[in-house]
Design an enzyme around this catalytic site. Sequence first.
Site, short mmCIF file in Angstrom:
data_model
loop_
_atom_site.label_atom_id
_atom_site.label_comp_id
_atom_site.label_asym_id
_atom_site.label_seq_id
_atom_site.Cartn_x
_atom_site.Cartn_y
_atom_site.Cartn_z
CB CYS A 99 69.31 10.69 7.37
SG CYS A 99 70.37 11.12 8.79
CG HIS B 283 68.43 15.27 6.05
ND1 HIS B 283 67.45 14.40 6.47
CD2 HIS B 283 69.47 15.11 6.91
CE1 HIS B 283 67.86 13.76 7.55
NE2 HIS B 283 69.09 14.17 7.84
CD GLU C 232 64.66 14.64 4.33
OE1 GLU C 232 64.81 14.30 5.51
OE2 GLU C 232 65.63 14.68 3.54
#
Length: 190
Positions: free
Chosen positions: A85, A168, A170
Amino acid sequence: VVRVFQHFKGEGPGMLQGLLTKLGASIQLVRVFEGEAIPKDLTGVRGLLFLGGPMSANDPLPWISEEIELIKQAHSRNIGVLGICFGSQVLTRALGGSVSVNSQREIGWFEVERTSSAPWFECPTRFEAMHWHSDTFSLPAGAAHLFSSRLTPNQGYTLEKHLALQFHPELTDGMLLDWTTRYASELQPL
């Protein structure tokens, strides 16, 4: 050592922390959001991970230029960098690309399409990923385009040992709950 740069309290390494630990990496977390200095020495560092945040890579924050210089140093020393990001946008600027406001904010779970593959990075052709961004990046010279989405054509690329991801990977359940609470004012149906 994998050095992880956290730019905002609720945007930590999430699932990547467990993955890095399983791979035998020790993690050094730099809490940029708490004012920790950007370490300039890369001795013993095997990789850098730059996480997300609500700021733009074009904001006039002094630590952004320090991160860009660190990435340039890592690039010249053949140390891999993963940017997620906001981190992908800082990586892009360091590698000579540009960051601009996207045509539309992309917040929520949306399909990502793999546009090519790298020999060291494989994943499904299409998958759902969490997005939460207003900016986008251009592809630096020599980059291999990896991912796109309906709202953001440049969702990811590789360049040598570097990987930039606008979405994203994660994200954990706890992080998602925190973000939807913390940033509730940004949520609106498309």
